[in-house]
Design a protein around this motif. Structure first.
Motif, short mmCIF file in Angstrom:
data_model
loop_
_atom_site.label_atom_id
_atom_site.label_comp_id
_atom_site.label_asym_id
_atom_site.label_seq_id
_atom_site.Cartn_x
_atom_site.Cartn_y
_atom_site.Cartn_z
N ALA A 105 0.83 -1.21 0.00
CA ALA A 105 0.00 0.00 0.00
C ALA A 105 0.86 1.25 0.00
N ALA A 106 1.92 1.25 0.83
CA ALA A 106 2.80 2.41 0.91
C ALA A 106 3.51 2.65 -0.41
N THR A 107 3.95 1.56 -1.05
CA THR A 107 4.63 1.68 -2.34
C THR A 107 3.70 2.25 -3.40
N ALA A 108 2.46 1.80 -3.39
CA ALA A 108 1.48 2.31 -4.35
C ALA A 108 1.24 3.80 -4.15
N GLU A 109 1.24 4.24 -2.88
CA GLU A 109 1.04 5.67 -2.58
C GLU A 109 2.22 6.49 -3.10
N ARG A 116 4.41 10.37 -6.97
CA ARG A 116 5.38 10.76 -7.99
C ARG A 116 4.69 11.18 -9.28
N LYS A 117 3.64 10.45 -9.64
CA LYS A 117 2.90 10.81 -10.84
C LYS A 117 2.25 12.19 -10.69
N THR A 118 1.73 12.45 -9.48
CA THR A 118 1.12 13.76 -9.22
C THR A 118 2.16 14.87 -9.33
N VAL A 119 3.36 14.63 -8.78
CA VAL A 119 4.43 15.62 -8.84
C VAL A 119 4.84 15.87 -10.29
N GLU A 120 4.92 14.80 -11.08
CA GLU A 120 5.30 14.94 -12.49
C GLU A 120 4.30 15.81 -13.24
N VAL A 121 3.02 15.58 -12.98
CA VAL A 121 1.97 16.37 -13.63
C VAL A 121 2.08 17.84 -13.23
N LYS A 122 2.30 18.08 -11.94
CA LYS A 122 2.41 19.45 -11.45
C LYS A 122 3.65 20.14 -12.00
N ASP A 153 13.45 16.11 -6.57
CA ASP A 153 12.22 15.32 -6.53
C ASP A 153 12.48 13.83 -6.66
N SER A 154 13.66 13.44 -7.11
CA SER A 154 13.96 12.03 -7.32
C SER A 154 15.21 11.63 -6.55
N ALA A 155 15.37 10.32 -6.36
CA ALA A 155 16.56 9.81 -5.69
C ALA A 155 17.80 10.19 -6.49
N GLY A 156 18.84 10.63 -5.78
CA GLY A 156 20.08 11.01 -6.45
C GLY A 156 20.04 12.37 -7.11
N GLU A 157 19.03 13.20 -6.80
CA GLU A 157 18.91 14.52 -7.44
C GLU A 157 19.09 15.64 -6.43
#
Length: 208
Positions: free
Chosen positions: A52-56, A61-67, A130-134
């Protein structure tokens, strides 16, 4: 004597979920392991929670990408409008510096003036991306700079070994190929028409 090999530190969350499901399936009703410790029910609950946590996280991340796409579009729109407004002010002012300044806009330096190397970049700020390693960087704009170069070095190295990372035409940049959990020194230099200016004072940041 054989020992259990899990290697959890090398597995992704999805691989751990699959492993957990396999273990629960194989140990359920297994007479050899009649009293699992911890109980298989506890592992099943942990698998459900992690799924469940992984799905969230994926949804977030998809929401952030859209924004981010919407923000970049809005920024592009503003850039276009400001450019048009700048052209209007330039035409109406007929090159009168005072009038241009009165519109809240800066005046370009005379192209015939002596050209020097760009000044040292100041106020470099490093934040988690926003991403790992960034790591996201921003700094004060340098007059006359046509671009900026960014270098990184592992903080653990002595002396520091600088590595070219990215070139930006704006006073900000994303460095997104870093190793998570590692501390880095980062520095920026402006590049003008006659060459590169001095490096900024380095900032230190741990990659997310």
């Amino acid at each position: 004597m054989s020992k259990v090999k899990l290697e959890l530190s090398k597995k992704t969350a999805a691989q751990k979920i699959d492993l957990g499901k396999t273990i629960v399936s194989k140990m359920t009703g297994n007479a050899t392991f009649a009293t699992p410790n911890p109980p298989l029910a506890a592992i099943t609950t942990a698998i459900t929670n992690l799924s469940a946590a992984t799905a969230e996280v994926v949804a977030a991340r998809k929401t952030v990408e859209v924004k981010m796409i919407a923000a970049k579009l809005a920024e592009s729109t503003l850039d276009s409008l400001l450019t048009q407004e700048g052209n209007y002010v330039e035409n109406i002012s007929n090159g009168d510096e005072a009038k241009i300044l009165s519109a809240g806009m800066d005046v370009r330096k005379d192209a015939s003036a002596a050209v020097a190397l760009p000044d040292k970049v100041a106020s470099v700020n490093a934040t988690i991306g926003d991403s790992a390693g960034e790591i996201d960087l921003s700094w004060d704009k340098i007059e006359g700079a046509k671009s900026y170069v960014v270098e990184t070095a592992l903080s653990s190295m002595d002396p520091l070994e600088w590595k070219h990372m990215v070139v930006s035409t704006r006073s900000k940049a994303e460095v997104n190929t870093l190793k998570s959990g590692v501390s880095y020194h980062l520095r920026v230099a402006a590049v003008g028409s006659v060459g590169q200016g001095p490096w900024s004072d380095p900032v230190v940041k741990v990659a997310p």
